[in-house]
Design an enzyme around this catalytic site. Sequence first.
Site, mmCIF file in Angstrom:
data_model
loop_
_atom_site.group_PDB
_atom_site.id
_atom_site.type_symbol
_atom_site.label_atom_id
_atom_site.label_comp_id
_atom_site.label_asym_id
_atom_site.label_seq_id
_atom_site.Cartn_x
_atom_site.Cartn_y
_atom_site.Cartn_z
ATOM 1 N N SER A 89 -1.446 5.585 1.215
ATOM 2 C CA SER A 89 -0.925 6.820 1.573
ATOM 3 C C SER A 89 -1.380 7.924 0.590
ATOM 4 O O SER A 89 -1.343 9.016 0.969
ATOM 5 C CB SER A 89 0.373 6.794 2.011
ATOM 6 O OG SER A 89 1.093 6.700 0.903
ATOM 7 N N LYS A 115 5.249 9.659 -2.839
ATOM 8 C CA LYS A 115 4.514 10.582 -1.987
ATOM 9 C C LYS A 115 4.452 12.021 -2.714
ATOM 10 O O LYS A 115 4.944 11.856 -4.129
ATOM 11 C CB LYS A 115 5.290 10.855 -0.665
ATOM 12 C CG LYS A 115 5.667 9.648 0.118
ATOM 13 C CD LYS A 115 4.333 9.482 1.051
ATOM 14 C CE LYS A 115 4.838 8.311 1.800
ATOM 15 N NZ LYS A 115 3.672 7.471 2.267
#
Length: 166
Positions: free
Chosen positions: A4, A59
């Site tokens: 990601s 993230k």
Amino acid sequence: PTGSMESNLLIGDHLLVNKVVYSPSLGGLENGIMGKKPIQRGHVVVFKYPEDPARDFIKRVIGLPGETIEIRDKRVYIDGQPLDEPYVHFLEPPLRPEDPEYGVRSDGRGDDYGPRTVPAGQLFVMGDNRDNSMDSRFKQEVGGVGFLPAEYLVGRADRIMFSSAG
């Protein structure tokens, strides 16, 4: 890191995570000595996954408490203003419904979102590899993060120490 965050962070990268930067503080001198800073948009953070706190996720902070987040055709808007994101990566070429990997790597569900206001004490986080990230755009029930409670932060990723990525 997982896929990601590619291509900025690769699977196999080993990171130095500053666990002090967001810790509770007495303020003033302590903040200066310890290098404490408020959470800011653009910080890459490590956090406990709300559905399984034994797992750490990584993230980028996109939205802060009280801000309105909207995504239109993959473009992020904060309080109606487009966000400049030079770190973002999309699949090239974009997957279409007729592609064999459509639905496996990206099905377009995160291309549009909101508008939604980030609640007090929470953050909106996204992976840099937007077409391959289950993040705040998705509810926890479907494997996403949803709005992230700030108390789940472990720290800020400061640097790559070494990489065993191929």
